[in-house]
Design an enzyme around this catalytic site. Structure first.
Site, PDB file in Angstrom:
ATOM      1  N   PHE A   1       0.881  -1.166   0.000  1.00 21.97           N
ATOM      2  CA  PHE A   1       0.000   0.000   0.000  1.00 21.97           C
ATOM      3  C   PHE A   1       0.918   1.216   0.000  1.00 21.97           C
ATOM      4  O   PHE A   1       1.743   1.373   0.908  1.00 21.97           O
ATOM      5  CB  PHE A   1      -0.873  -0.024   1.259  1.00 21.97           C
ATOM      6  CG  PHE A   1      -1.845   1.106   1.346  1.00 21.97           C
ATOM      7  CD1 PHE A   1      -2.966   1.146   0.534  1.00 21.97           C
ATOM      8  CD2 PHE A   1      -1.649   2.131   2.247  1.00 21.97           C
ATOM      9  CE1 PHE A   1      -3.874   2.193   0.618  1.00 21.97           C
ATOM     10  CE2 PHE A   1      -2.543   3.176   2.344  1.00 21.97           C
ATOM     11  CZ  PHE A   1      -3.657   3.205   1.528  1.00 21.97           C
TER      12      PHE A   1
ATOM     13  N   PRO B   1       3.709   6.839  10.884  1.00 23.08           N
ATOM     14  CA  PRO B   1       2.620   7.473  10.124  1.00 23.08           C
ATOM     15  C   PRO B   1       1.640   6.459   9.537  1.00 23.08           C
ATOM     16  O   PRO B   1       0.421   6.661   9.590  1.00 23.08           O
ATOM     17  CB  PRO B   1       3.348   8.253   9.029  1.00 23.08           C
ATOM     18  CG  PRO B   1       4.712   8.505   9.575  1.00 23.08           C
ATOM     19  CD  PRO B   1       5.028   7.288  10.410  1.00 23.08           C
TER      20      PRO B   1
ATOM     21  N   TYR C   1      -3.680   3.603   9.708  1.00 25.67           N
ATOM     22  CA  TYR C   1      -4.517   2.411   9.807  1.00 25.67           C
ATOM     23  C   TYR C   1      -5.347   2.405  11.088  1.00 25.67           C
ATOM     24  O   TYR C   1      -6.532   2.062  11.065  1.00 25.67           O
ATOM     25  CB  TYR C   1      -3.663   1.141   9.739  1.00 25.67           C
ATOM     26  CG  TYR C   1      -2.937   0.971   8.435  1.00 25.67           C
ATOM     27  CD1 TYR C   1      -3.603   1.027   7.212  1.00 25.67           C
ATOM     28  CD2 TYR C   1      -1.562   0.747   8.402  1.00 25.67           C
ATOM     29  CE1 TYR C   1      -2.940   0.861   6.008  1.00 25.67           C
ATOM     30  CE2 TYR C   1      -0.886   0.582   7.201  1.00 25.67           C
ATOM     31  CZ  TYR C   1      -1.583   0.639   6.019  1.00 25.67           C
ATOM     32  OH  TYR C   1      -0.917   0.481   4.831  1.00 25.67           O
TER      33      TYR C   1
END
Length: 145
Positions: free
Chosen positions: A65, A106, A111
């Protein structure tokens, strides 16, 4: 991680874009007027594949991601992960799993803010891996039995 890649472009193409892909990928693209200094319009991606939990059923695993740093905080990451979740729900998946490096605060905060659980903290799960050499050695044990 420039030394991290162990597979070729051809293997990626075969595994993700063949008739029976091993993985799926969503990309984030911006209009040409918002391209990067280098001229890129593709600014992020999410790579995922299907897994199965004998406890809960169909699942997704998000392997990668990424959103380019200069495009973070603009809703692109939220759009990518939300669409991975939407695809999972369309395929009756009950959860989305992924790993995050412990130093990537971060990403961890991103999440957690979206509702993810840190299973290391909450459930005591640890991630393990057999790398190529260990996998070869382990597979040889099956032949000896």
């Amino acid at each position: 991680m420039p030394d991290g890649m162990k597979i070729s472009h051809e293997e990626l193409e075969r595994d993700g874009f063949s008739q029976n892909p091993f993985f799926h990928c969503l990309v984030a693209e911006v209009p040409p007027q918002h391209r990067t200094k280098e001229g890129y319009t593709l600014v992020g991606y999410a790579l995922y594949f299907y897994t199965y939990s004998t406890w809960e059923g169909r699942s997704l695993y998000m392997e990668d991601f990424y959103v380019m740093p200069e495009f973070r905080g603009k809703g692109i990451g939220k759009a990518l992960i939300s669409n991975v979740a939407r695809i999972g729900k369309e395929h009756q998946c009950v959860r989305l799993n992924f790993s995050v490096l412990s130093w990537n605060t971060p990403a961890i905060n991103f999440y957690l803010n979206k509702g993810a659980q840190d299973l290391t903290t909450s459930d005591g799960w640890h991630c393990f891996r057999f790398d190529r050499e260990a996998l070869d050695k382990l597979a040889e044990e099956a032949v000896k039995q």
